[in-house]
Enzyme design. Structure first.
Site, PDB file in Angstrom:
ATOM      1  CE  LYS A 133     -23.624 -12.889   2.759  1.00 15.25           C
ATOM      2  NZ  LYS A 133     -24.353 -13.011   4.051  1.00 15.25           N
TER       3      LYS A 133
ATOM      4  CB  THR B 267      -9.227  -2.601  -4.645  1.00 18.31           C
ATOM      5  OG1 THR B 267      -9.206  -1.335  -3.999  1.00 18.31           O
ATOM      6  CG2 THR B 267      -7.893  -2.885  -5.281  1.00 18.31           C
TER       7      THR B 267
ATOM      8  CB  SER C 140      -0.893   0.001   1.235  1.00 23.05           C
ATOM      9  OG  SER C 140      -1.449   1.280   1.409  1.00 23.05           O
TER      10      SER C 140
ATOM     11  CD  GLU D 115     -14.274  -3.257   5.881  1.00 22.88           C
ATOM     12  OE1 GLU D 115     -14.164  -2.906   4.693  1.00 22.88           O
ATOM     13  OE2 GLU D 115     -13.580  -4.158   6.395  1.00 22.88           O
TER      14      GLU D 115
ATOM     15  CD  GLU E 268      -8.161 -13.681   2.087  1.00 17.25           C
ATOM     16  OE1 GLU E 268      -9.106 -13.438   2.862  1.00 17.25           O
ATOM     17  OE2 GLU E 268      -7.917 -14.806   1.651  1.00 17.25           O
TER      18      GLU E 268
HETATM   19  P1  NAD Z   1      -7.501  -0.699  -0.816  1.00 14.43           P
HETATM   20  O1  NAD Z   1      -8.338  -1.640  -1.595  1.00 14.43           O
HETATM   21  O2  NAD Z   1      -7.735   0.754  -0.954  1.00 14.43           O
HETATM   22  O3  NAD Z   1      -5.963  -0.911  -1.156  1.00 14.43           O
HETATM   23  C1  NAD Z   1      -5.378  -2.203  -1.098  1.00 14.43           C
HETATM   24  C2  NAD Z   1      -4.267  -2.265  -2.113  1.00 14.43           C
HETATM   25  O4  NAD Z   1      -4.848  -2.200  -3.420  1.00 14.43           O
HETATM   26  C3  NAD Z   1      -3.270  -1.108  -2.038  1.00 14.43           C
HETATM   27  O5  NAD Z   1      -1.968  -1.599  -2.283  1.00 14.43           O
HETATM   28  C4  NAD Z   1      -3.717  -0.203  -3.177  1.00 14.43           C
HETATM   29  O6  NAD Z   1      -2.675   0.594  -3.683  1.00 14.43           O
HETATM   30  C5  NAD Z   1      -4.170  -1.226  -4.200  1.00 14.43           C
HETATM   31  N1  NAD Z   1      -5.098  -0.760  -5.225  1.00 14.43           N
HETATM   32  C6  NAD Z   1      -6.080   0.165  -5.107  1.00 14.43           C
HETATM   33  N2  NAD Z   1      -6.728   0.318  -6.296  1.00 14.43           N
HETATM   34  C7  NAD Z   1      -6.146  -0.535  -7.162  1.00 14.43           C
HETATM   35  C8  NAD Z   1      -6.384  -0.850  -8.538  1.00 14.43           C
HETATM   36  N3  NAD Z   1      -7.328  -0.250  -9.243  1.00 14.43           N
HETATM   37  N4  NAD Z   1      -5.609  -1.792  -9.108  1.00 14.43           N
HETATM   38  C9  NAD Z   1      -4.650  -2.423  -8.407  1.00 14.43           C
HETATM   39  N5  NAD Z   1      -4.372  -2.148  -7.113  1.00 14.43           N
HETATM   40  C10 NAD Z   1      -5.115  -1.224  -6.492  1.00 14.43           C
HETATM   41  O7  NAD Z   1      -7.603  -1.166   0.701  1.00 14.43           O
HETATM   42  P2  NAD Z   1      -6.881  -0.572   1.978  1.00 14.43           P
HETATM   43  O8  NAD Z   1      -7.547   0.722   2.328  1.00 14.43           O
HETATM   44  O9  NAD Z   1      -5.390  -0.580   1.817  1.00 14.43           O
HETATM   45  O10 NAD Z   1      -7.240  -1.701   3.054  1.00 14.43           O
HETATM   46  C11 NAD Z   1      -8.478  -1.737   3.665  1.00 14.43           C
HETATM   47  C12 NAD Z   1      -9.379  -2.810   3.092  1.00 14.43           C
HETATM   48  O11 NAD Z   1      -8.692  -4.048   3.078  1.00 14.43           O
HETATM   49  C13 NAD Z   1     -10.600  -3.015   3.952  1.00 14.43           C
HETATM   50  O12 NAD Z   1     -11.756  -3.210   3.174  1.00 14.43           O
HETATM   51  C14 NAD Z   1     -10.259  -4.283   4.721  1.00 14.43           C
HETATM   52  O13 NAD Z   1     -11.372  -4.977   5.215  1.00 14.43           O
HETATM   53  C15 NAD Z   1      -9.488  -5.053   3.712  1.00 14.43           C
HETATM   54  N6  NAD Z   1      -8.641  -6.048   4.377  1.00 14.43           N
HETATM   55  C16 NAD Z   1      -8.984  -7.366   4.279  1.00 14.43           C
HETATM   56  C17 NAD Z   1      -8.223  -8.346   4.916  1.00 14.43           C
HETATM   57  C18 NAD Z   1      -8.590  -9.811   4.812  1.00 14.43           C
HETATM   58  O14 NAD Z   1      -7.779 -10.651   5.214  1.00 14.43           O
HETATM   59  N7  NAD Z   1      -9.760 -10.162   4.313  1.00 14.43           N
HETATM   60  C19 NAD Z   1      -7.114  -7.959   5.671  1.00 14.43           C
HETATM   61  C20 NAD Z   1      -6.800  -6.616   5.759  1.00 14.43           C
HETATM   62  C21 NAD Z   1      -7.561  -5.665   5.101  1.00 14.43           C
END
Ligand code: NAD
Length: 496
Positions: free
Chosen positions: A453, A233, A178, A383, A251
């Protein structure tokens, strides 16, 4: 160029020259800029992917034998263990999470490297019960160049989970951490090199998701995408993955219910609620963001919970005593405030918190917040990813199950009861990828992690994660003597 330390991409075994465009990394607890990273453009992404492809096809890692992979991953685990203080410090600064949480979390990360090292060494193929004079072997092969897109909330834990599984299976890996908290992951390249990983097998590329992340995911030369992030994303990535016919592990988010039944002593239940809801300031995918409390214990439970929540120590994350750190950004603070306003407009009752706060006048902090609300409200369904928690009073076991299942997410759930039969009944009927009974946030490298889901597809951890980084090749060996076709004698004998 600023005077801040710059952490550049790790490519082909070394940190590269900084790219033209850079991104500032901010300590969310102090609002200070602490470093810069690369914003990697399309041309650089293409050349990194070309180099990874070359690495994969050379066989230097993809064909390395099991004991070599075991050795490298095990060494990486011990190197990480010996450098934990440095990584803990980085993680605390870039996430704003309390140092006591980061100590506990990072101390366990080497276990992921050890677990997948062991899987690399011990995982075996199969022989099927194929009919006839035939031996059918199934072997698992590495996929190729895989892309891992990781979030900011547990930067090192999530990246290491994914890197370890993919490397154990023999893939060449490109990780894009990130843009909000990439520093610890960018440090891992050197560590793996020291552990003996061939140059180019692990590339660490920083940049914005909508640019660098998107360029990586769109490449036709990528064989798998592994994302931890938000649903939006996933929705941006999924069409290209589908077009390129590559598998995705996703995830995503959650709205974990924490279900309290009368047989659970109130004191124990309240401690469980605090842990489930407020660790990482509520910024985990399995945050106990809905407390579903049985009406028989509701009043007493809530009274004690509010008292204890108000007593939580908000502070500078580097202070050992701090229990509640910052949230990741000003945008997160604003999102929490917006959830509180909507909850109030829907008739919610704010029991404590509900407002932004600061430490020494600085930082992105939000007070731990408890709001009584109803099933179906905005706060009960969506969320927050922050310390704003919904409390829902339920009249019966049946109602707790119904409310627990009433969201589009299905990741984690915890059930708190001392009634053994009830624990099983409830666990069986709640739709979720992970059910904890009398526990929450419990995680182990061997235990599959992932939701149903809108919470995602596929699993991290365990044999499932390892196998998701492989493809199965079926080799069918005919050891019979007869020709098989266009031979009347054989055909007549077979089919009459
Ligand atoms: P995010 O989706 O904004 O970003 C995650 C990653 O995706 C970052 O590296 C970001 O740069 C990248 N990204 C964003 N847009 C993209 C695109 N169009 N193409 C490719 N990559 C892209 O999420 P965040 O704010 O970093 O994290 C929070 C989210 O992650 C929450 O919804 C949380 O629930 C989820 N999360 C899930 C788990 C799990 O194990 N299920 C664990 C941790 C966080």
């Amino acid at each position: 160029m600023s005077n801040l330390p710059h952490k550049s991409n790790w490519i082909d075994g070394s940190h590269q020259q900084p790219t033209h465009q850079q991104i500032h990394i901010i300590n969310p607890a102090t609002e200070e800029k602490i470093a810069t990273i690369d914003s990697t453009p399309l041309e650089a992404v293409n050349s990194i992917i070309a180099s990874s492809l070359q690495n994969f096809s050379s066989g230097v890692w993809s064909k390395a034998n099991a004991s070599t992979r075991f050795g490298v991953l095990s060494k990486a685990a011990s190197l990480l263990r010996s450098r934990l203080p440095e990584f803990i410090d980085l993680e605390t600064q870039q996430t704003g999470r309390p140092i006591r949480e980061m100590r506990a979390q990072l101390a366990r990360i080497p276990e992921w490297l050890e677990y997948f090292a062991s899987l690399a060494r011990t995982h075996e193929g199969r022989v099927t019960p194929f009919k006839g004079p035939v031996v059918n072997t199934l072997t698992r092969l590495a996929l190729g160049v895989v892309v891992q897109i990781t979030p900011w909330n547990h930067p090192l834990l999530i990246a290491t989970k994914k890197i370890a599984a993919a490397l154990a299976a023999g893939n060449s890996v490109i990780v894009k951490p990130s843009e909000s908290a990439p520093l610890s992951v960018l440090e891992m390249g050197k560590l793996f090199k020291e552990a003996g990983l061939p140059d180019g097998t692990l590339q660490i590329v920083s940049g914005y998701g909508r640019e660098t992340g998107k360029f990586l995911c769109e490449s036709p030369f990528v064989s798998k995408i592994d994302l931890t992030g938000g649903l939006a994303t996933y929705e941006a990535i999924a069409p290209t993955a589908s077009k390129n016919m590559v598998p995705i592990t996703a995830e995503l988010g959650g709205k974990a219910p924490v279900c309290f039944f009368p047989s659970m002593p109130i004191e124990k239940g309240v401690k469980a609620a605090l842990f489930a809801s407020f660790i990482a300031s509520g910024q985990t995918c399995v945050t106990g963001s809905r407390l579903l409390i049985h009406s028989d214990i509701y009043d007493e439970f809530v009274k004690l919970l509010v008292e204890r929540t108000k007593a939580l120590r908000i502070g500078n994350p580097v202070d050992d005593k701090t229990q509640i750190g910052a949230v990741i950004s000003r945008t997160s603070v604003e999102r929490c405030s917006a959830f509180v306003s909507r909850a109030i407009s829907e008739g919610g009752n704010v029991l404590c918190g509900g407002e932004p706060t600061s430490v020494n006048g600085k930082g992105f902090f939000f007070a731990p917040t408890l709001i009584e609300t109803k099933c179906g409200s905005d706060l009960a369904c969506n969320e927050v990813f922050g310390p704003v928690i919904a409390l829902i009073k339920c009249q019966s076991e049946e109602e707790i199950i119904k409310v627990a299942n009433a969201t589009s997410f299905a990741l984690g759930v915890s059930v708190w009861t001392n009634d053994f039969s009830q624990a099983h009944r409830v666990a069986e009927r709640i739709d979720a990828g992970i059910v904890w009974i009398n526990g929450h946030h419990l995680n182990d490298p061997s235990s599959p992690w992932g939701g149903f889901k809108e919470s995602g597809l596929g699993k991290e951890n365990g044999i499932e994660a390892f196998e998701s980084y492989t493809k199965v090749k079926s080799t069918v060996i005919n050891y019979g003597q007869e020709p098989t076709w266009f031979d009347d004698e054989v055909e007549n004998a077979r089919y009459g």
